[in-house]
Design a protein around this motif. Structure first.
Motif, PDB file in Angstrom:
ATOM      1  N   THR A   1      70.483  23.094 -24.514  1.00 11.88           N
ATOM      2  CA  THR A   1      69.627  23.603 -25.586  1.00 11.88           C
ATOM      3  C   THR A   1      68.822  24.799 -25.090  1.00 11.88           C
ATOM      4  O   THR A   1      68.694  25.804 -25.792  1.00 11.88           O
ATOM      5  CB  THR A   1      68.695  22.499 -26.115  1.00 11.88           C
ATOM      6  OG1 THR A   1      69.483  21.388 -26.524  1.00 11.88           O
ATOM      7  CG2 THR A   1      67.861  22.989 -27.284  1.00 11.88           C
ATOM      8  N   GLU A   2      68.310  24.717 -23.882  1.00  9.72           N
ATOM      9  CA  GLU A   2      67.565  25.849 -23.317  1.00  9.72           C
ATOM     10  C   GLU A   2      68.449  27.089 -23.235  1.00  9.72           C
ATOM     11  O   GLU A   2      68.017  28.196 -23.574  1.00  9.72           O
ATOM     12  CB  GLU A   2      67.032  25.496 -21.929  1.00  9.72           C
ATOM     13  CG  GLU A   2      66.257  26.631 -21.290  1.00  9.72           C
ATOM     14  CD  GLU A   2      65.771  26.314 -19.897  1.00  9.72           C
ATOM     15  OE1 GLU A   2      64.741  26.875 -19.502  1.00  9.72           O
ATOM     16  OE2 GLU A   2      66.430  25.512 -19.178  1.00  9.72           O
TER      17      GLU A   2
ATOM     18  N   ILE B   1      59.980  28.995 -30.685  1.00  5.67           N
ATOM     19  CA  ILE B   1      60.753  28.248 -29.682  1.00  5.67           C
ATOM     20  C   ILE B   1      60.977  26.815 -30.145  1.00  5.67           C
ATOM     21  O   ILE B   1      62.102  26.298 -30.083  1.00  5.67           O
ATOM     22  CB  ILE B   1      60.049  28.280 -28.311  1.00  5.67           C
ATOM     23  CG1 ILE B   1      59.979  29.707 -27.767  1.00  5.67           C
ATOM     24  CG2 ILE B   1      60.725  27.334 -27.324  1.00  5.67           C
ATOM     25  CD1 ILE B   1      61.320  30.427 -27.668  1.00  5.67           C
ATOM     26  N   GLU B   2      59.949  26.181 -30.632  1.00  7.61           N
ATOM     27  CA  GLU B   2      60.084  24.800 -31.095  1.00  7.61           C
ATOM     28  C   GLU B   2      61.025  24.709 -32.290  1.00  7.61           C
ATOM     29  O   GLU B   2      61.848  23.785 -32.376  1.00  7.61           O
ATOM     30  CB  GLU B   2      58.715  24.219 -31.416  1.00  7.61           C
ATOM     31  CG  GLU B   2      57.876  24.017 -30.161  1.00  7.61           C
ATOM     32  CD  GLU B   2      56.487  23.476 -30.437  1.00  7.61           C
ATOM     33  OE1 GLU B   2      56.245  22.969 -31.561  1.00  7.61           O
ATOM     34  OE2 GLU B   2      55.636  23.552 -29.534  1.00  7.61           O
ATOM     35  N   LEU B   3      60.939  25.663 -33.212  1.00  4.60           N
ATOM     36  CA  LEU B   3      61.834  25.665 -34.377  1.00  4.60           C
ATOM     37  C   LEU B   3      63.291  25.875 -33.964  1.00  4.60           C
ATOM     38  O   LEU B   3      64.191  25.171 -34.444  1.00  4.60           O
ATOM     39  CB  LEU B   3      61.425  26.756 -35.366  1.00  4.60           C
ATOM     40  CG  LEU B   3      60.166  26.519 -36.176  1.00  4.60           C
ATOM     41  CD1 LEU B   3      59.785  27.787 -36.928  1.00  4.60           C
ATOM     42  CD2 LEU B   3      60.355  25.362 -37.135  1.00  4.60           C
ATOM     43  N   LEU B   4      63.533  26.841 -33.090  1.00  2.56           N
ATOM     44  CA  LEU B   4      64.899  27.113 -32.643  1.00  2.56           C
ATOM     45  C   LEU B   4      65.473  25.927 -31.883  1.00  2.56           C
ATOM     46  O   LEU B   4      66.632  25.552 -32.064  1.00  2.56           O
ATOM     47  CB  LEU B   4      64.928  28.376 -31.772  1.00  2.56           C
ATOM     48  CG  LEU B   4      64.614  29.680 -32.492  1.00  2.56           C
ATOM     49  CD1 LEU B   4      64.420  30.815 -31.479  1.00  2.56           C
ATOM     50  CD2 LEU B   4      65.697  30.024 -33.508  1.00  2.56           C
TER      51      LEU B   4
ATOM     52  N   GLU C   1      69.274  21.334 -31.895  1.00  2.00           N
ATOM     53  CA  GLU C   1      69.560  19.922 -31.605  1.00  2.00           C
ATOM     54  C   GLU C   1      69.892  19.136 -32.864  1.00  2.00           C
ATOM     55  O   GLU C   1      70.801  18.306 -32.859  1.00  2.00           O
ATOM     56  CB  GLU C   1      68.398  19.290 -30.843  1.00  2.00           C
ATOM     57  CG  GLU C   1      68.344  19.782 -29.407  1.00  2.00           C
ATOM     58  CD  GLU C   1      67.469  18.941 -28.515  1.00  2.00           C
ATOM     59  OE1 GLU C   1      66.572  18.221 -29.010  1.00  2.00           O
ATOM     60  OE2 GLU C   1      67.682  19.002 -27.288  1.00  2.00           O
ATOM     61  N   SER C   2      69.204  19.394 -33.960  1.00  3.74           N
ATOM     62  CA  SER C   2      69.498  18.650 -35.191  1.00  3.74           C
ATOM     63  C   SER C   2      70.845  19.062 -35.778  1.00  3.74           C
ATOM     64  O   SER C   2      71.576  18.216 -36.302  1.00  3.74           O
ATOM     65  CB  SER C   2      68.380  18.817 -36.220  1.00  3.74           C
ATOM     66  OG  SER C   2      68.297  20.139 -36.673  1.00  3.74           O
ATOM     67  N   THR C   3      71.188  20.340 -35.670  1.00  3.09           N
ATOM     68  CA  THR C   3      72.495  20.795 -36.154  1.00  3.09           C
ATOM     69  C   THR C   3      73.620  20.140 -35.363  1.00  3.09           C
ATOM     70  O   THR C   3      74.623  19.706 -35.936  1.00  3.09           O
ATOM     71  CB  THR C   3      72.603  22.335 -36.054  1.00  3.09           C
ATOM     72  OG1 THR C   3      71.566  22.911 -36.851  1.00  3.09           O
ATOM     73  CG2 THR C   3      73.952  22.827 -36.524  1.00  3.09           C
ATOM     74  N   GLN C   4      73.450  20.050 -34.065  1.00  2.00           N
ATOM     75  CA  GLN C   4      74.457  19.400 -33.222  1.00  2.00           C
ATOM     76  C   GLN C   4      74.595  17.918 -33.577  1.00  2.00           C
ATOM     77  O   GLN C   4      75.706  17.389 -33.671  1.00  2.00           O
ATOM     78  CB  GLN C   4      74.088  19.540 -31.736  1.00  2.00           C
ATOM     79  CG  GLN C   4      74.115  20.970 -31.234  1.00  2.00           C
ATOM     80  CD  GLN C   4      75.504  21.569 -31.292  1.00  2.00           C
ATOM     81  OE1 GLN C   4      76.423  21.091 -30.652  1.00  2.00           O
ATOM     82  NE2 GLN C   4      75.659  22.619 -32.070  1.00  2.00           N
ATOM     83  N   ALA C   5      73.471  17.263 -33.802  1.00  6.72           N
ATOM     84  CA  ALA C   5      73.499  15.840 -34.149  1.00  6.72           C
ATOM     85  C   ALA C   5      74.157  15.616 -35.510  1.00  6.72           C
ATOM     86  O   ALA C   5      74.980  14.709 -35.669  1.00  6.72           O
ATOM     87  CB  ALA C   5      72.075  15.277 -34.148  1.00  6.72           C
ATOM     88  N   LYS C   6      73.816  16.441 -36.484  1.00 10.09           N
ATOM     89  CA  LYS C   6      74.408  16.310 -37.823  1.00 10.09           C
ATOM     90  C   LYS C   6      75.910  16.533 -37.792  1.00 10.09           C
ATOM     91  O   LYS C   6      76.649  15.957 -38.585  1.00 10.09           O
ATOM     92  CB  LYS C   6      73.762  17.297 -38.796  1.00 10.09           C
ATOM     93  CG  LYS C   6      72.359  16.913 -39.186  1.00 10.09           C
ATOM     94  CD  LYS C   6      71.753  17.963 -40.092  1.00 10.09           C
ATOM     95  CE  LYS C   6      70.296  17.670 -40.359  1.00 10.09           C
ATOM     96  NZ  LYS C   6      69.656  18.743 -41.136  1.00 10.09           N
ATOM     97  N   ALA C   7      76.353  17.381 -36.872  1.00  8.64           N
ATOM     98  CA  ALA C   7      77.781  17.671 -36.751  1.00  8.64           C
ATOM     99  C   ALA C   7      78.511  16.585 -35.962  1.00  8.64           C
ATOM    100  O   ALA C   7      79.728  16.634 -35.816  1.00  8.64           O
ATOM    101  CB  ALA C   7      77.984  19.022 -36.075  1.00  8.64           C
TER     102      ALA C   7
END
Length: 89
Positions: free
Chosen positions: A52-53, A28-31, A36-42
């Motif tokens: 996110t949930e 759960i923590e990894l997903l 969130e990091s993929t969205q931020a990088k994009a």
């Protein structure tokens, strides 16, 4: 965050009884962090924890029963998830 993680961990455990609590929580923590990091990088606008949930819940629905199989094919996460102490017998 704890409330979200706990709720999603329980949902994953209901979907996949092969995982231990610790493994499910790690997934759960990894997903969560990956989304969130993929969205931020994009460069996307942050849409909140509820979004996110929802995404993590969709991943659980579609792939939750197979997540334990992922360890064998992706060594990047095996040190986090492939610990004999976590496996249910």
């Amino acid at each position: 965050m704890e409330i979200y993680f706990e709720r999603l961990t329980k949902e994953l455990l209901e979907k996949n009884n092969t995982l231990s609590y610790a493994q499910a929580r790690t997934w759960i923590e990894l997903l969560w962090e990956d989304f969130e990091s993929t969205q931020a990088k994009a460069g996307r606008t942050y849409r909140g924890k509820e979004t996110t949930e929802m995404v993590v819940r969709q991943l659980i629905t579609h792939y939750g029963d197979k997540l334990h199989e992922f360890i064998a094919t992706n060594p990047k996460y095996s040190h986090l998830l492939n610990n004999e102490d976590y496996l249910k017998h």
